[in-house]
Write a protein that holds these residues in place. Structure first.
Motif, PDB file in Angstrom:
ATOM      1  N   LEU A  25       0.878  -1.483   0.077  1.00 33.19           N
ATOM      2  CA  LEU A  25       0.173   0.073  -0.213  1.00 33.19           C
ATOM      3  C   LEU A  25       0.984   1.257  -0.178  1.00 33.19           C
ATOM      4  O   LEU A  25       0.466   2.270  -0.693  1.00 33.19           O
ATOM      5  N   ASN A  26       1.795   1.479   0.781  1.00 36.60           N
ATOM      6  CA  ASN A  26       2.954   2.570   0.618  1.00 36.60           C
ATOM      7  C   ASN A  26       4.118   2.123   0.107  1.00 36.60           C
ATOM      8  O   ASN A  26       5.193   2.693   0.513  1.00 36.60           O
ATOM      9  N   MET A  27       4.188   1.559  -0.971  1.00 34.97           N
ATOM     10  CA  MET A  27       5.349   1.160  -1.703  1.00 34.97           C
ATOM     11  C   MET A  27       5.848   2.440  -2.232  1.00 34.97           C
ATOM     12  O   MET A  27       5.135   3.212  -2.898  1.00 34.97           O
ATOM     13  N   PRO A  28       7.338   2.571  -2.059  1.00 35.68           N
ATOM     14  CA  PRO A  28       8.102   3.727  -2.788  1.00 35.68           C
ATOM     15  C   PRO A  28       7.953   3.644  -4.417  1.00 35.68           C
ATOM     16  O   PRO A  28       7.623   2.460  -4.898  1.00 35.68           O
ATOM     17  N   ALA A  29       7.824   4.914  -4.827  1.00 31.16           N
ATOM     18  CA  ALA A  29       7.673   4.984  -6.319  1.00 31.16           C
ATOM     19  C   ALA A  29       8.575   4.403  -7.251  1.00 31.16           C
ATOM     20  O   ALA A  29       8.153   3.505  -8.122  1.00 31.16           O
ATOM     21  N   GLU A  30       9.893   4.124  -6.807  1.00 28.46           N
ATOM     22  CA  GLU A  30      10.740   3.254  -7.582  1.00 28.46           C
ATOM     23  C   GLU A  30      10.518   1.901  -7.395  1.00 28.46           C
ATOM     24  O   GLU A  30      10.538   1.096  -8.550  1.00 28.46           O
ATOM     25  N   ALA A  31      10.254   1.162  -6.526  1.00 29.84           N
ATOM     26  CA  ALA A  31       9.841  -0.124  -6.360  1.00 29.84           C
ATOM     27  C   ALA A  31       8.352  -0.296  -6.973  1.00 29.84           C
ATOM     28  O   ALA A  31       8.416  -1.366  -7.917  1.00 29.84           O
ATOM     29  N   SER A  32       7.509   0.554  -7.037  1.00 24.90           N
ATOM     30  CA  SER A  32       6.274   0.378  -7.806  1.00 24.90           C
ATOM     31  C   SER A  32       6.425   0.336  -9.441  1.00 24.90           C
ATOM     32  O   SER A  32       5.857  -0.333 -10.121  1.00 24.90           O
ATOM     33  N   MET A  38       7.523  -5.543 -14.490  1.00 24.43           N
ATOM     34  CA  MET A  38       7.612  -6.668 -14.444  1.00 24.43           C
ATOM     35  C   MET A  38       6.098  -7.390 -14.733  1.00 24.43           C
ATOM     36  O   MET A  38       6.115  -8.049 -15.692  1.00 24.43           O
ATOM     37  N   ALA A  39       5.196  -6.683 -14.332  1.00 25.75           N
ATOM     38  CA  ALA A  39       3.949  -6.965 -14.727  1.00 25.75           C
ATOM     39  C   ALA A  39       3.570  -6.784 -16.218  1.00 25.75           C
ATOM     40  O   ALA A  39       2.767  -7.695 -16.688  1.00 25.75           O
ATOM     41  N   ALA A  40       4.100  -5.684 -16.835  1.00 27.54           N
ATOM     42  CA  ALA A  40       3.933  -5.529 -18.108  1.00 27.54           C
ATOM     43  C   ALA A  40       4.364  -6.659 -19.130  1.00 27.54           C
ATOM     44  O   ALA A  40       4.027  -6.947 -20.060  1.00 27.54           O
ATOM     45  N   SER A  41       5.297  -7.547 -18.447  1.00 26.17           N
ATOM     46  CA  SER A  41       5.834  -8.580 -19.364  1.00 26.17           C
ATOM     47  C   SER A  41       4.612  -9.686 -19.763  1.00 26.17           C
ATOM     48  O   SER A  41       4.719 -10.271 -20.741  1.00 26.17           O
ATOM     49  N   GLY A  42       3.711  -9.674 -18.652  1.00 30.40           N
ATOM     50  CA  GLY A  42       2.475 -10.642 -18.834  1.00 30.40           C
ATOM     51  C   GLY A  42       1.297  -9.735 -19.292  1.00 30.40           C
ATOM     52  O   GLY A  42       0.366 -10.252 -20.037  1.00 30.40           O
ATOM     53  N   ILE A  43       1.017  -8.665 -18.760  1.00 29.79           N
ATOM     54  CA  ILE A  43      -0.148  -7.842 -19.121  1.00 29.79           C
ATOM     55  C   ILE A  43       0.348  -6.556 -19.459  1.00 29.79           C
ATOM     56  O   ILE A  43       0.697  -5.595 -18.794  1.00 29.79           O
ATOM     57  N   PRO A  44       0.879  -6.184 -20.917  1.00 32.34           N
ATOM     58  CA  PRO A  44       1.520  -5.215 -21.374  1.00 32.34           C
ATOM     59  C   PRO A  44       0.391  -3.881 -21.067  1.00 32.34           C
ATOM     60  O   PRO A  44       1.010  -2.745 -20.719  1.00 32.34           O
ATOM     61  N   SER A  51       3.005   4.791 -12.829  1.00 31.86           N
ATOM     62  CA  SER A  51       3.994   3.845 -12.285  1.00 31.86           C
ATOM     63  C   SER A  51       4.374   4.079 -10.774  1.00 31.86           C
ATOM     64  O   SER A  51       4.381   3.046 -10.059  1.00 31.86           O
ATOM     65  N   ASP A  52       4.005   5.534 -10.330  1.00 27.09           N
ATOM     66  CA  ASP A  52       4.208   5.460  -9.084  1.00 27.09           C
ATOM     67  C   ASP A  52       2.993   5.058  -7.987  1.00 27.09           C
ATOM     68  O   ASP A  52       3.245   4.735  -6.750  1.00 27.09           O
ATOM     69  N   LYS A  53       1.881   4.962  -8.471  1.00 27.54           N
ATOM     70  CA  LYS A  53       0.609   4.250  -7.898  1.00 27.54           C
ATOM     71  C   LYS A  53       0.427   2.776  -8.242  1.00 27.54           C
ATOM     72  O   LYS A  53      -0.469   2.080  -7.489  1.00 27.54           O
TER      73      LYS A  53
END
Length: 142
Positions: A25-32, A38-44, A51-53
């Motif tokens: 829920l409070n993930m830093p923008a870089e990690a997000s 990584m998710a875009a490799s499966g679901i473009p 990206s920050d959210k």
């Protein structure tokens, strides 16, 4: 589905997924942004989200799926449907990157082992969706 079997299939995956969601829920923008890539490799299509959210959105989705699994009044089929859809989405990342699998395209490589575990979540979701084997008696109204 008998109650004990239902609890066994829902409790641990539900707690694991809800905890995972809470941690995002409070993930830093870089990690997000990294997670989104990584998710875009499966679901473009996810690359179109901010990206920050992205991590926050994934956290909310995981809390919803985990919460449905942990909530007793949510039917096994509905919880199973959510878990099946969620885990199928996770597996698109596994199959979306050829480095995750051995040459046969199925067995996990050392890099893909962490994502391959999501196949267990898919199996649990499908088990929750499966009919319990009891025949329903329908009374005909005359």
């Amino acid at each position: 589905m008998p109650m004990l079997k239902s609890i066994a299939l829902r409790l641990l995956p539900g707690a694991y997924i809800a905890n995972s969601g809470y941690s995002k829920l409070n993930m830093p923008a870089e990690a997000s942004a990294g997670m989104q890539q990584m998710a875009a490799s499966g679901i473009p299509a996810v690359s179109k989200l901010p990206s920050d959210k992205f991590g926050h959105y994934v956290g909310i989705a995981e809390l919803a799926v985990g919460g449905a699994l942990l909530t007793p009044f949510v039917s096994d089929r509905l919880a199973g449907l959510g878990l099946t859809a969620f885990s199928a989405g996770l597996l698109t990342m596994y199959f979306g990157d050829e480095d995750n699998t051995e040459a046969d395209g199925i067995r996990p490589s050392s890099q893909g082992t962490a994502l391959a575990k999501d196949s267990f979540l898919l199996a649990i979701g499908l088990a929750l969706l499966a009919p319990d084997g009891k025949k329903k008696v329908v009374k005909k109204v005359k």
